[in-house]
Design a protein around this motif. Structure first.
Motif, mmCIF file in Angstrom:
data_model
loop_
_atom_site.group_PDB
_atom_site.id
_atom_site.type_symbol
_atom_site.label_atom_id
_atom_site.label_comp_id
_atom_site.label_asym_id
_atom_site.label_seq_id
_atom_site.Cartn_x
_atom_site.Cartn_y
_atom_site.Cartn_z
ATOM 1 N N LYS A 83 0.807 -1.222 0.000
ATOM 2 C CA LYS A 83 0.000 0.000 0.000
ATOM 3 C C LYS A 83 0.844 1.279 0.000
ATOM 4 C CE LYS A 83 -3.924 0.283 0.682
ATOM 5 N NZ LYS A 83 -5.056 0.475 -0.228
ATOM 6 N N LEU A 84 2.157 1.137 0.152
ATOM 7 C CA LEU A 84 3.003 2.313 0.312
ATOM 8 C C LEU A 84 4.047 2.383 -0.787
ATOM 9 C CD1 LEU A 84 3.538 2.039 4.160
ATOM 10 C CD2 LEU A 84 2.100 3.711 2.996
ATOM 11 N N ALA A 85 4.453 3.618 -1.100
ATOM 12 C CA ALA A 85 5.479 3.806 -2.123
ATOM 13 C C ALA A 85 6.873 3.532 -1.586
ATOM 14 C CB ALA A 85 5.402 5.237 -2.668
ATOM 15 N N GLY A 86 7.052 3.723 -0.279
ATOM 16 C CA GLY A 86 8.365 3.497 0.325
ATOM 17 C C GLY A 86 8.275 2.460 1.435
ATOM 18 N N PRO A 87 9.395 1.883 1.850
ATOM 19 C CA PRO A 87 9.388 0.852 2.885
ATOM 20 C C PRO A 87 9.163 1.442 4.280
ATOM 21 C CG PRO A 87 11.627 1.351 2.237
ATOM 22 C CD PRO A 87 10.745 2.139 1.328
ATOM 23 N N LEU A 88 8.490 0.681 5.142
ATOM 24 C CA LEU A 88 8.330 1.068 6.530
ATOM 25 C C LEU A 88 9.589 0.723 7.311
ATOM 26 C CD1 LEU A 88 4.677 -0.097 7.323
ATOM 27 C CD2 LEU A 88 5.482 2.245 7.115
ATOM 28 N N SER A 89 10.003 1.624 8.190
ATOM 29 C CA SER A 89 11.172 1.391 9.038
ATOM 30 C C SER A 89 10.714 1.268 10.489
ATOM 31 C CB SER A 89 12.161 2.550 8.909
ATOM 32 O OG SER A 89 13.215 2.399 9.841
ATOM 33 N N TYR A 90 11.186 0.214 11.179
ATOM 34 C CA TYR A 90 10.743 -0.052 12.551
ATOM 35 C C TYR A 90 11.827 0.261 13.579
ATOM 36 C CZ TYR A 90 7.068 -2.313 9.952
ATOM 37 O OH TYR A 90 6.035 -2.552 9.082
ATOM 38 N N PHE A 91 12.961 0.798 13.122
ATOM 39 C CA PHE A 91 14.013 1.195 14.058
ATOM 40 C C PHE A 91 13.518 2.299 14.987
ATOM 41 C CE2 PHE A 91 16.665 -0.405 10.467
ATOM 42 C CZ PHE A 91 17.301 -1.416 11.161
ATOM 43 N N SER A 92 12.568 3.096 14.508
ATOM 44 C CA SER A 92 12.084 4.241 15.273
ATOM 45 C C SER A 92 10.885 3.928 16.153
ATOM 46 C CB SER A 92 11.711 5.369 14.298
ATOM 47 O OG SER A 92 10.723 4.912 13.376
ATOM 48 N N THR A 93 10.406 2.698 16.159
ATOM 49 C CA THR A 93 9.210 2.352 16.931
ATOM 50 C C THR A 93 9.459 2.546 18.421
ATOM 51 O OG1 THR A 93 8.588 0.718 15.259
ATOM 52 C CG2 THR A 93 7.502 0.559 17.408
ATOM 53 N N LYS A 94 8.629 3.363 19.055
ATOM 54 C CA LYS A 94 8.789 3.693 20.472
ATOM 55 C C LYS A 94 8.028 2.730 21.376
ATOM 56 C CE LYS A 94 11.178 7.333 19.422
ATOM 57 N NZ LYS A 94 12.625 7.412 19.720
ATOM 58 N N THR A 95 6.833 2.331 20.947
ATOM 59 C CA THR A 95 5.983 1.513 21.808
ATOM 60 C C THR A 95 5.273 0.437 21.000
ATOM 61 O OG1 THR A 95 5.561 3.477 23.169
ATOM 62 C CG2 THR A 95 4.137 1.569 23.537
ATOM 63 N N ILE A 96 5.278 -0.783 21.524
ATOM 64 C CA ILE A 96 4.486 -1.878 20.979
ATOM 65 C C ILE A 96 3.304 -2.088 21.921
ATOM 66 C CG2 ILE A 96 4.408 -4.323 20.373
ATOM 67 C CD1 ILE A 96 7.400 -4.191 19.865
ATOM 68 N N VAL A 97 2.088 -1.977 21.383
ATOM 69 C CA VAL A 97 0.877 -2.129 22.179
ATOM 70 C C VAL A 97 0.285 -3.505 21.904
ATOM 71 C CG1 VAL A 97 -1.383 -1.164 22.743
ATOM 72 C CG2 VAL A 97 0.470 0.350 21.979
ATOM 73 N N ILE A 98 0.067 -4.278 22.967
ATOM 74 C CA ILE A 98 -0.512 -5.619 22.852
ATOM 75 C C ILE A 98 -1.825 -5.635 23.611
ATOM 76 C CG2 ILE A 98 -0.182 -8.068 23.345
ATOM 77 C CD1 ILE A 98 2.835 -7.574 23.231
ATOM 78 N N SER A 99 -2.893 -6.098 22.984
ATOM 79 C CA SER A 99 -4.195 -6.096 23.632
ATOM 80 C C SER A 99 -4.246 -7.111 24.765
ATOM 81 C CB SER A 99 -5.304 -6.405 22.622
ATOM 82 O OG SER A 99 -5.223 -7.749 22.182
ATOM 83 N N GLU A 100 -5.054 -6.796 25.772
ATOM 84 C CA GLU A 100 -5.226 -7.700 26.906
ATOM 85 C C GLU A 100 -5.795 -9.043 26.455
ATOM 86 O OE1 GLU A 100 -7.890 -7.825 31.014
ATOM 87 O OE2 GLU A 100 -7.108 -5.912 30.288
ATOM 88 N N GLU A 101 -6.693 -9.012 25.471
ATOM 89 C CA GLU A 101 -7.276 -10.253 24.954
ATOM 90 C C GLU A 101 -6.194 -11.192 24.435
ATOM 91 O OE1 GLU A 101 -10.670 -11.672 21.690
ATOM 92 O OE2 GLU A 101 -9.595 -9.763 21.425
ATOM 93 N N LEU A 102 -5.226 -10.635 23.700
ATOM 94 C CA LEU A 102 -4.126 -11.451 23.180
ATOM 95 C C LEU A 102 -3.201 -11.899 24.303
ATOM 96 C CD1 LEU A 102 -2.348 -12.640 20.963
ATOM 97 C CD2 LEU A 102 -1.377 -10.365 20.600
ATOM 98 N N ALA A 103 -2.904 -10.994 25.250
ATOM 99 C CA ALA A 103 -1.979 -11.316 26.343
ATOM 100 C C ALA A 103 -2.515 -12.434 27.234
ATOM 101 C CB ALA A 103 -1.700 -10.071 27.177
ATOM 102 N N LYS A 104 -3.844 -12.608 27.288
ATOM 103 C CA LYS A 104 -4.437 -13.655 28.119
ATOM 104 C C LYS A 104 -4.602 -14.981 27.373
ATOM 105 C CE LYS A 104 -6.869 -10.783 31.482
ATOM 106 N NZ LYS A 104 -8.172 -10.403 32.073
ATOM 107 N N ASP A 105 -4.342 -14.986 26.081
ATOM 108 C CA ASP A 105 -4.365 -16.218 25.286
ATOM 109 C C ASP A 105 -2.950 -16.780 25.270
ATOM 110 O OD1 ASP A 105 -4.349 -18.168 23.267
ATOM 111 O OD2 ASP A 105 -5.923 -17.143 22.135
ATOM 112 N N GLU A 106 -2.649 -17.673 26.203
ATOM 113 C CA GLU A 106 -1.270 -18.107 26.413
ATOM 114 C C GLU A 106 -0.632 -18.690 25.161
ATOM 115 O OE1 GLU A 106 1.368 -20.868 29.494
ATOM 116 O OE2 GLU A 106 -0.810 -20.737 29.704
ATOM 117 N N ALA A 107 -1.349 -19.562 24.455
ATOM 118 C CA ALA A 107 -0.760 -20.223 23.288
ATOM 119 C C ALA A 107 -0.416 -19.219 22.194
ATOM 120 C CB ALA A 107 -1.723 -21.282 22.754
ATOM 121 N N LEU A 108 -1.357 -18.339 21.853
ATOM 122 C CA LEU A 108 -1.118 -17.373 20.789
ATOM 123 C C LEU A 108 -0.119 -16.306 21.224
ATOM 124 C CD1 LEU A 108 -1.844 -16.418 17.953
ATOM 125 C CD2 LEU A 108 -3.751 -15.125 18.939
#
Length: 390
Positions: A83-108
């Motif tokens: 969807k983008l003309a240029g590549p996404l860079s993740y070196f600058s990512t400050k915060t990763i947000v994980i939903s509580e629903e996912l965090a409580k699903d131990e296997a996933l």
């Protein structure tokens, strides 16, 4: 000889080219990333990044949000390139947000987090658990930020060191916890306030904090992990108590009734002056722990001008604050035991009583921890007791 020298020079020139260079202006820098549960096998990934050349007025940068569903985070990240003309860079990512629903699903959760190795992701990126969907939190974070989003996420760690309403955990630490399976941990907890709250109490969960703002995102409290999944949460007040037991750069503001004047109140700042000392031993096979916490206290305000510089009043106030801190810590430890979350790593203090690793594993600490006897000892000193009236 001349031809050999010329050949060497040409080789040197050709070998020094930057064949894999990447221009900064061609990169799209991701500030926040969110991970939600899509179903039992797949995840939804959300990324937020600044729109190049776009401004929201008054020099505020505008941000765009994209989402994709895939079996893994890395696959979702690759889908964004369509969807983008240029590549996404993740070196600058400050915060990763994980939903509580996912965090409580131990296997996933363990499959997504513990096996994730992505070359662009920095190990010191902050991780936050959201009580709502991660995508909802990120979209709300984009709306009317008080300051520029990039700078706002940079200040998360600094603010935690000041107030301790939450405790940041870094990406690498989370991976280590998930891989070992032997360490319980805590991560900062966030959410979105649906409407303004006016309830005043000792501690808040995200969405309950009585602060009015155009930006509805809130950080407060801790997500508590037991084994490989989220087991529960601590309020912002409990998070401050927890910080006093594990850190040395935080403070807790406490307002209590004036012990010498029923119509007044006293406001104090409480700071740990050293790390807690933990001693563990076995009493007939049952674990017993003595946790000693050393605190300093500063009197910020006394509404009825009680003179707490006198020896008698000073002793009374010290006893009252010590009692409150002890009760808060005892309540906190009881809650952590109910969640079966050994976030203070008390089990490590018992290993010396076992001769072999097999003996320690047979002891089954994860099952016994809930019933361990934990005794809190608070040593509190009041450094400044206020200003005496002339």
């Amino acid at each position: 000889m001349k031809y050999k020298l010329l050949a060497c020079v040409l080789c040197l020139i050709l070998c020094t080219g930057c064949w894999d260079k990447s221009e900064l202006e061609d990169q799209i820098f991701v500030v926040m990333m969110g991970i939600d549960k899509h179903d039992s096998e797949n995840v939804n990934v959300t990324v937020a990044f600044p729109m190049t050349g776009a401004s929201g007025g008054e020099d505020k940068m505008e941000y765009s949000v994209m989402r994709a569903a895939a079996p893994s985070v890395v696959e979702a990240l690759n889908l964004f390139s369509t969807k983008l003309a240029g590549p996404l860079s993740y070196f600058s990512t400050k915060t990763i947000v994980i939903s509580e629903e996912l965090a409580k699903d131990e296997a996933l959760f363990q499959r997504v987090v513990s096996s994730w190795r992505y070359e662009q992701m920095r190990n010191n990126t902050n991780v936050m658990i959201s009580s709502c969907k991660a995508s909802d939190f990120i979209e709300a974070r984009m709306k009317d930020p008080i300051i520029d989003l990039l700078h706002q996420e940079d200040l998360i760690l600094e603010q935690a060191n000041f107030s301790a309403y939450y405790t940041p955990v870094q990406f690498l630490d989370l991976i280590i916890n998930m891989k070992t399976g032997k360490r319980d941990g805590a991560a900062m907890y966030g959410g979105v306030a649906e409407e303004a709250k006016d309830n005043v109490k000792d501690g808040y969960l995200p969405g309950e904090i009585p602060v009015e703002s155009d930006n509805k995102t809130q950080l407060g409290g801790l997500a508590i992990f037991s084994g490989g999944k989220m087991a529960g949460a601590l309020s912002s007040g409990e998070a401050q108590t927890y910080a006093m037991m594990i850190k040395s750069r935080t403070r807790k503001i406490l307002t209590l009734p004036d012990p010498q004047n029923a119509d007044g109140s006293v406001v104090v700042s409480i700071l740990p002056n050293s790390k807690s000392k933990i001693h563990g031993h076995l009493n007939g096979g049952s674990p017993v722990f003595d946790i000693t916490v050393n605190l300093n206290c500063i009197v910020e305000n006394v509404t009825k001008d009680t003179d707490y510089t006198t020896d008698e009043n000073h002793a009374v106030l010290t006893e009252e604050i010590t009692k409150i801190c002890t009760e808060n810590m005892e309540s906190l430890m009881k809650k952590l035991q109910e969640l079966n979350a050994d976030t203070l790593n008390l089990g490590d203090k018992l290993t010396r009583h076992f001769k072999t690793t097999q003996e320690w594993e047979d002891y089954n600490w994860n099952k016994i921890y809930k019933d361990a006897e934990i005794r809190i000892h608070v040593n509190l000193e009041i450094d400044r007791a206020g200003i005496v009236k002339a």
